[in-house]
Design a protein around this motif. Structure first.
Motif, PDB file in Angstrom:
ATOM      1  N   GLN A 100       1.052  -1.335   0.352  1.00  0.00           N
ATOM      2  CA  GLN A 100       0.242   0.039  -0.261  1.00  0.00           C
ATOM      3  C   GLN A 100       0.689   1.585   0.135  1.00  0.00           C
ATOM      4  OE1 GLN A 100      -0.270  -2.775   1.625  1.00  0.00           O
ATOM      5  NE2 GLN A 100      -2.896  -2.866   2.081  1.00  0.00           N
ATOM      6  N   SER A 101       1.767   0.971   0.771  1.00  0.00           N
ATOM      7  CA  SER A 101       3.230   2.324   0.445  1.00  0.00           C
ATOM      8  C   SER A 101       3.342   2.385  -1.236  1.00  0.00           C
ATOM      9  CB  SER A 101       4.011   2.249   1.447  1.00  0.00           C
ATOM     10  OG  SER A 101       4.380   1.007   1.414  1.00  0.00           O
ATOM     11  N   SER A 102       2.841   2.094  -1.992  1.00  0.00           N
ATOM     12  CA  SER A 102       3.235   2.087  -3.499  1.00  0.00           C
ATOM     13  C   SER A 102       2.041   2.061  -3.996  1.00  0.00           C
ATOM     14  CB  SER A 102       4.997   0.875  -4.005  1.00  0.00           C
ATOM     15  OG  SER A 102       5.934   0.521  -3.213  1.00  0.00           O
ATOM     16  N   CYS A 103       0.786   2.716  -3.728  1.00  0.00           N
ATOM     17  CA  CYS A 103      -0.664   2.380  -3.910  1.00  0.00           C
ATOM     18  C   CYS A 103      -0.135   4.115  -5.219  1.00  0.00           C
ATOM     19  CB  CYS A 103      -1.336   2.880  -3.090  1.00  0.00           C
ATOM     20  SG  CYS A 103      -2.875   3.491  -3.698  1.00  0.00           S
ATOM     21  N   VAL A 104      -0.891   3.065  -6.609  1.00  0.00           N
ATOM     22  CA  VAL A 104      -1.067   3.989  -7.765  1.00  0.00           C
ATOM     23  C   VAL A 104      -1.509   5.913  -7.041  1.00  0.00           C
ATOM     24  CG1 VAL A 104      -1.233   2.737  -8.426  1.00  0.00           C
ATOM     25  CG2 VAL A 104      -3.158   3.410  -8.381  1.00  0.00           C
ATOM     26  N   GLN A 105      -2.368   5.508  -6.148  1.00  0.00           N
ATOM     27  CA  GLN A 105      -2.827   7.203  -5.612  1.00  0.00           C
ATOM     28  C   GLN A 105      -2.487   7.583  -4.619  1.00  0.00           C
ATOM     29  OE1 GLN A 105      -7.049   7.824  -6.813  1.00  0.00           O
ATOM     30  NE2 GLN A 105      -7.033   5.810  -6.354  1.00  0.00           N
ATOM     31  N   ARG A 106      -1.107   7.035  -4.163  1.00  0.00           N
ATOM     32  CA  ARG A 106      -0.116   7.175  -2.380  1.00  0.00           C
ATOM     33  C   ARG A 106      -0.400   8.809  -2.740  1.00  0.00           C
ATOM     34  NH1 ARG A 106       5.590   5.782  -2.204  1.00  0.00           N
ATOM     35  NH2 ARG A 106       6.066   7.320  -3.229  1.00  0.00           N
ATOM     36  N   GLU A 107      -0.252   9.102  -1.369  1.00  0.00           N
ATOM     37  CA  GLU A 107      -0.485  10.503  -0.683  1.00  0.00           C
ATOM     38  C   GLU A 107      -0.058  10.108   0.383  1.00  0.00           C
ATOM     39  OE1 GLU A 107      -3.560  13.681  -1.188  1.00  0.00           O
ATOM     40  OE2 GLU A 107      -4.249  11.715  -2.600  1.00  0.00           O
ATOM     41  N   GLY A 108       0.639  11.490   0.648  1.00  0.00           N
ATOM     42  CA  GLY A 108       1.110  11.673   2.617  1.00  0.00           C
ATOM     43  C   GLY A 108       0.470  12.125   3.217  1.00  0.00           C
ATOM     44  N   PRO A 109      -0.223  12.183   3.772  1.00  0.00           N
ATOM     45  CA  PRO A 109      -0.373  12.551   4.639  1.00  0.00           C
ATOM     46  C   PRO A 109       0.161  13.522   5.533  1.00  0.00           C
ATOM     47  CG  PRO A 109      -1.295  10.840   5.645  1.00  0.00           C
ATOM     48  CD  PRO A 109      -0.144  10.329   4.458  1.00  0.00           C
ATOM     49  N   VAL A 110       0.681  15.239   5.394  1.00  0.00           N
ATOM     50  CA  VAL A 110       1.286  16.062   5.956  1.00  0.00           C
ATOM     51  C   VAL A 110       1.257  17.257   7.309  1.00  0.00           C
ATOM     52  CG1 VAL A 110       2.949  17.886   4.996  1.00  0.00           C
ATOM     53  CG2 VAL A 110       2.091  15.826   3.028  1.00  0.00           C
ATOM     54  N   GLY A 111       1.945  16.953   8.012  1.00  0.00           N
ATOM     55  CA  GLY A 111       1.690  17.823   9.047  1.00  0.00           C
ATOM     56  C   GLY A 111       0.639  17.324  10.475  1.00  0.00           C
ATOM     57  N   ALA A 112       0.975  16.141  10.862  1.00  0.00           N
ATOM     58  CA  ALA A 112       0.426  15.390  11.478  1.00  0.00           C
ATOM     59  C   ALA A 112       0.743  15.997  13.074  1.00  0.00           C
ATOM     60  CB  ALA A 112       0.901  13.914  11.492  1.00  0.00           C
ATOM     61  N   GLN A 113       1.615  16.157  12.633  1.00  0.00           N
ATOM     62  CA  GLN A 113       1.656  17.083  14.526  1.00  0.00           C
ATOM     63  C   GLN A 113       0.733  18.376  14.795  1.00  0.00           C
ATOM     64  OE1 GLN A 113       5.836  17.250  14.776  1.00  0.00           O
ATOM     65  NE2 GLN A 113       6.525  15.139  14.258  1.00  0.00           N
ATOM     66  N   ALA A 114      -0.106  17.878  14.974  1.00  0.00           N
ATOM     67  CA  ALA A 114      -1.612  18.916  14.710  1.00  0.00           C
ATOM     68  C   ALA A 114      -2.711  18.795  15.369  1.00  0.00           C
ATOM     69  CB  ALA A 114      -0.706  19.933  13.752  1.00  0.00           C
ATOM     70  N   GLU A 115      -3.744  19.608  16.149  1.00  0.00           N
ATOM     71  CA  GLU A 115      -4.744  19.494  16.302  1.00  0.00           C
ATOM     72  C   GLU A 115      -5.936  18.967  16.024  1.00  0.00           C
ATOM     73  OE1 GLU A 115      -5.543  22.487  18.969  1.00  0.00           O
ATOM     74  OE2 GLU A 115      -5.159  23.658  18.125  1.00  0.00           O
ATOM     75  N   TYR A 116      -5.382  18.825  14.000  1.00  0.00           N
ATOM     76  CA  TYR A 116      -6.564  18.224  13.538  1.00  0.00           C
ATOM     77  C   TYR A 116      -5.321  17.927  12.058  1.00  0.00           C
ATOM     78  CZ  TYR A 116     -10.200  19.977  16.177  1.00  0.00           C
ATOM     79  OH  TYR A 116     -11.452  20.430  17.013  1.00  0.00           O
ATOM     80  N   LEU A 117      -6.352  16.946  11.338  1.00  0.00           N
ATOM     81  CA  LEU A 117      -5.523  16.142  10.253  1.00  0.00           C
ATOM     82  C   LEU A 117      -6.408  15.743   8.945  1.00  0.00           C
ATOM     83  CD1 LEU A 117      -2.806  15.116   8.486  1.00  0.00           C
ATOM     84  CD2 LEU A 117      -3.419  13.148   9.698  1.00  0.00           C
ATOM     85  N   ARG A 118      -5.891  16.050   7.787  1.00  0.00           N
ATOM     86  CA  ARG A 118      -6.687  15.773   6.717  1.00  0.00           C
ATOM     87  C   ARG A 118      -6.462  14.570   6.150  1.00  0.00           C
ATOM     88  NH1 ARG A 118      -7.075  15.429   1.052  1.00  0.00           N
ATOM     89  NH2 ARG A 118      -5.153  16.848   0.903  1.00  0.00           N
ATOM     90  N   VAL A 119      -7.398  12.848   6.132  1.00  0.00           N
ATOM     91  CA  VAL A 119      -6.444  12.179   5.468  1.00  0.00           C
ATOM     92  C   VAL A 119      -7.285  12.181   4.484  1.00  0.00           C
ATOM     93  CG1 VAL A 119      -6.540   9.584   6.018  1.00  0.00           C
ATOM     94  CG2 VAL A 119      -6.156  11.681   7.933  1.00  0.00           C
ATOM     95  N   PRO A 120      -6.470  12.048   3.243  1.00  0.00           N
ATOM     96  CA  PRO A 120      -7.089  10.960   1.790  1.00  0.00           C
ATOM     97  C   PRO A 120      -7.590  10.087   2.102  1.00  0.00           C
ATOM     98  CG  PRO A 120      -4.817  12.788   1.533  1.00  0.00           C
ATOM     99  CD  PRO A 120      -4.724  12.210   3.101  1.00  0.00           C
ATOM    100  N   LEU A 121      -8.226   9.067   0.810  1.00  0.00           N
ATOM    101  CA  LEU A 121      -7.865   8.920   0.533  1.00  0.00           C
ATOM    102  C   LEU A 121      -9.056   7.599   2.146  1.00  0.00           C
ATOM    103  CD1 LEU A 121      -5.466   7.184  -1.711  1.00  0.00           C
ATOM    104  CD2 LEU A 121      -7.757   7.771  -2.364  1.00  0.00           C
ATOM    105  N   ALA A 122      -9.234   8.215   2.219  1.00  0.00           N
ATOM    106  CA  ALA A 122      -9.969   7.750   4.085  1.00  0.00           C
ATOM    107  C   ALA A 122      -9.964   6.064   4.271  1.00  0.00           C
ATOM    108  CB  ALA A 122     -10.618   7.793   5.141  1.00  0.00           C
TER     109      ALA A 122
END
Length: 338
Positions: A100-122
């Motif tokens: 899955q870490s080489s998924c064809v739609q792979r995205e890296g959630p950025v900025g997780a050291q925070a209060e809230y996070l948007r997660v793509p491909l939930a």
């Protein structure tokens, strides 16, 4: 919301950032319960990995779902979820093969050291626990979002199994959880390579049978001495430097396997040495999503306690101290409570 931003090497600040929103119908927004500093975060913090201007940072996270896009069906608001450091659809051919870490739609959630996070491909990224866990389990579930899954993948890639001798190069969080994984996968002997007493102690708690303090060629010689001159069947490489990779390969017996998960920096291998070693190499960014259901179950039933790797806990506002402590090796891994 508050979140960490790396402005320059050594310069971490907690600042007001925009609250994440649903952008795509496959997104989720989660309210983080805890996050942490990863060893790979230290590369840009130390200036080894170049950066272009101030950047939100962090990729390990657990929390409560706040909102989901119209196409999300597997998680819902109110659930406690764990996600991998790479978002994946979990349906493409590569994901179905377990990468899955080489998924064809792979995205890296950025900025997780925070209060809230948007997660793509939930749907393909987040896995919910049976219920909201007790507070004491949160660190272990947080470990599952990266370092436990990465250590587990390293052990699987190294073909760890019953009757085998395993050597672990690296005594950071990933290496220590590689020890835990090796124990769970039935290894007969687990040799942890460490010079630091607190880390040695935790390695023994997780199942190490031997400690080797030597490094480089001396470390290789010690592994050979402990294995009748042959080398280990399986070696976990959890650092990513030239020395650690060569130490791992040279500590492996002919026909053995190296599982390498340390993010590599300036590693170059000699083709002739590799050719005649008869050593298998497999690794890369861990497909954490592959292992999350199994790991969540083990943690939920309290069969494993990977949360012990967090030996420093601070509020999010003290993120800069968390980075300093890990950089100076005063902490194995720092948890940030949100």
């Amino acid at each position: 919301m508050r979140g960490t931003v790396l402005h320059a090497p050594g310069d971490i600040r907690v600042e007001e950032r925009d609250h994440p929103k649903i952008i795509a119908p496959t997104d989720a927004v989660i309210r983080l319960s805890a996050t942490c500093v990863c060893g790979s975060d230290l590369w840009p913090y130390r200036g080894i990995q170049k950066m272009d201007g101030p950047s939100p940072i962090g990729h390990e996270y657990v929390g409560i779902v706040e909102e989901v896009g119209d196409e999300v069906t597997s998680v819902e608001p109110g659930q406690f979820v764990i996600g991998s450091f790479f978002a994946s659809d979990n349906t493409c051919e590569i994901c179905r093969a377990g990468y899955q870490s080489s998924c064809v739609q792979r995205e890296g959630p950025v900025g997780a050291q925070a209060e809230y996070l948007r997660v793509p491909l939930a749907d393909g990224t987040l896995v919910a626990t049976p219920d909201v866990p007790d507070a004491d389990l949160v660190p272990s579930f947080l470990a599952a979002s990266d370092v436990l899954g990465t250590g587990w993948f390293a052990a699987v890639a190294a073909e760890v199994g019953p009757g085998k001798t395993v050597a672990v190069v690296g005594d950071g969080a990933v290496g220590l959880l590689g020890v835990l994984a090796a124990k769970q996968l039935g290894a007969e002997r687990i040799i942890a390579m460490s010079r630091h007493e607190p880390r040695q102690k935790l390695a023994m708690e997780y199942g190490a049978t031997d400690i080797v303090t030597e490094r480089g060629d001396e470390g290789v010689a010690k592994i050979k001495e402990l294995t009748n001159g042959l080398g280990a069947h399986s070696v976990i490489e959890a650092v990513g430097t030239q020395e650690s990779m060569l130490q791992a390969i040279r500590s492996t017996r002919p026909g053995g396997h190296v599982g390498y998960v340390g993010v590599t920096h300036d590693v170059a291998l000699d083709g002739t040495e590799l050719f005649f070693s008869h050593v298998h190499l497999h690794g890369g960014p861990a497909p954490v999503r592959r292992f999350l259901p199994e790991l969540i179950d083990l943690i939920w039933r309290r069969e494993i306690d990977p949360g012990k790797i967090f030996d420093l806990e601070l509020p999010l506002d003290q993120a800069a101290e968390a980075y300093r402590a890990m950089d100076e090796r005063r902490a194995i891994k720092a948890l940030l409570r949100v």
